[in-house]
Write an enzyme that holds these catalytic residues in place. Sequence first.
Site, PDB file in Angstrom:
ATOM      1  CB  SER A 162      -0.886   0.038   1.248  1.00 17.92           C
ATOM      2  OG  SER A 162      -1.663  -1.122   1.345  1.00 17.92           O
TER       3      SER A 162
HETATM    4  N1  SAH Z   1      -1.368  -3.284   3.275  1.00 21.76           N
HETATM    5  C1  SAH Z   1      -0.581  -4.253   2.543  1.00 21.76           C
HETATM    6  C2  SAH Z   1      -1.028  -4.422   1.120  1.00 21.76           C
HETATM    7  C3  SAH Z   1      -2.374  -4.919   0.965  1.00 21.76           C
HETATM    8  S1  SAH Z   1      -2.764  -5.303  -0.697  1.00 21.76           S
HETATM    9  C4  SAH Z   1       0.862  -3.813   2.519  1.00 21.76           C
HETATM   10  O1  SAH Z   1       1.176  -2.805   3.145  1.00 21.76           O
HETATM   11  O2  SAH Z   1       1.671  -4.453   1.884  1.00 21.76           O
HETATM   12  C5  SAH Z   1      -4.158  -6.305  -0.379  1.00 21.76           C
HETATM   13  C6  SAH Z   1      -3.812  -7.689   0.110  1.00 21.76           C
HETATM   14  O3  SAH Z   1      -5.046  -8.338   0.387  1.00 21.76           O
HETATM   15  C7  SAH Z   1      -3.092  -8.548  -0.927  1.00 21.76           C
HETATM   16  O4  SAH Z   1      -1.928  -9.078  -0.391  1.00 21.76           O
HETATM   17  C8  SAH Z   1      -4.112  -9.656  -1.229  1.00 21.76           C
HETATM   18  O5  SAH Z   1      -3.519 -10.900  -1.523  1.00 21.76           O
HETATM   19  C9  SAH Z   1      -4.906  -9.700   0.061  1.00 21.76           C
HETATM   20  N2  SAH Z   1      -6.236 -10.279  -0.091  1.00 21.76           N
HETATM   21  C10 SAH Z   1      -7.093 -10.188  -1.148  1.00 21.76           C
HETATM   22  N3  SAH Z   1      -8.221 -10.862  -0.916  1.00 21.76           N
HETATM   23  C11 SAH Z   1      -8.098 -11.393   0.329  1.00 21.76           C
HETATM   24  C12 SAH Z   1      -8.944 -12.207   1.141  1.00 21.76           C
HETATM   25  N4  SAH Z   1     -10.142 -12.634   0.714  1.00 21.76           N
HETATM   26  N5  SAH Z   1      -8.488 -12.570   2.363  1.00 21.76           N
HETATM   27  C13 SAH Z   1      -7.264 -12.167   2.824  1.00 21.76           C
HETATM   28  N6  SAH Z   1      -6.427 -11.408   2.092  1.00 21.76           N
HETATM   29  C14 SAH Z   1      -6.834 -11.032   0.869  1.00 21.76           C
END
Ligand code: SAH
Length: 214
Positions: free
Chosen positions: A64
């Site tokens: 993010s």
């Molecule tokens: N805040 C994180 C980035 C988040 S990106 C950072 O700082 O790196 C969103 C993340 O949500 C991704 O890694 C994706 O794989 C995860 N994601 C997507 N759908 C999901 C679900 N159903 N359950 C858990 N994680 C999920």
Amino acid sequence: MKDSYKQKGLRKKLVLELFKKGIRNEKVLNAINIIPRHLFLHKDFENFAYIDKPFPIGEDQTISQPYTVAFQTEKLEIKSGDKILEIGSGSGYQTSILVSLNADVYSIERIYNLFKSSKKILSSINLMPKKIIWGDGYLGLVEEAPFDKILIAAACNEIPIRLLRQLKIGGKMIIPIGNQKKQIMNLITRISKNKIKKMELGNFLFVPMLKDKI
Ligand code: SAH
């Protein structure tokens, strides 16, 4: 922590940039100032770590944007000892910020490789959450509920009711709601068993929550 003067300097600049963009919580700014974001990126991309942008981390996912991490954290008003559910650990960067604020963090990641790599980095810098789990965030973590705060780091079409049920009365959830192209950050307060208060906090762009089964 593996860190250099150059990286420390770049981080200070980033903190100033986030302050100018409206982040005012000192604890949050301090966390951004001390966490080595470059360790959450592939070594070849380290130089991009302190630019206020999201960045690919593989598996079609992104770390993010620092502003977004700071914004979501600030709005949750994290207190030491808060029990927090984080959905979408991704690189682990947001997780590390929450852990550094002395919160009890439970983080769920849907993609196995990201789960593995984030866990490794978090443990190497001594910022492991209480639990980090490979699983489906839509299910939450019933056995640890209720949570003081829930932070969702992927875009949802609507508020996931199961997760809302895992929020304490008086607890807050921060969640981007919308379609693939545009989402609005929502701050939800659960004011009683069946009543919530919703505040819309502007447009953001997140990767979508994955819905298919593991
Ligand atoms: N805040 C994180 C980035 C988040 S990106 C950072 O700082 O790196 C969103 C993340 O949500 C991704 O890694 C994706 O794989 C995860 N994601 C997507 N759908 C999901 C679900 N159903 N359950 C858990 N994680 C999920």
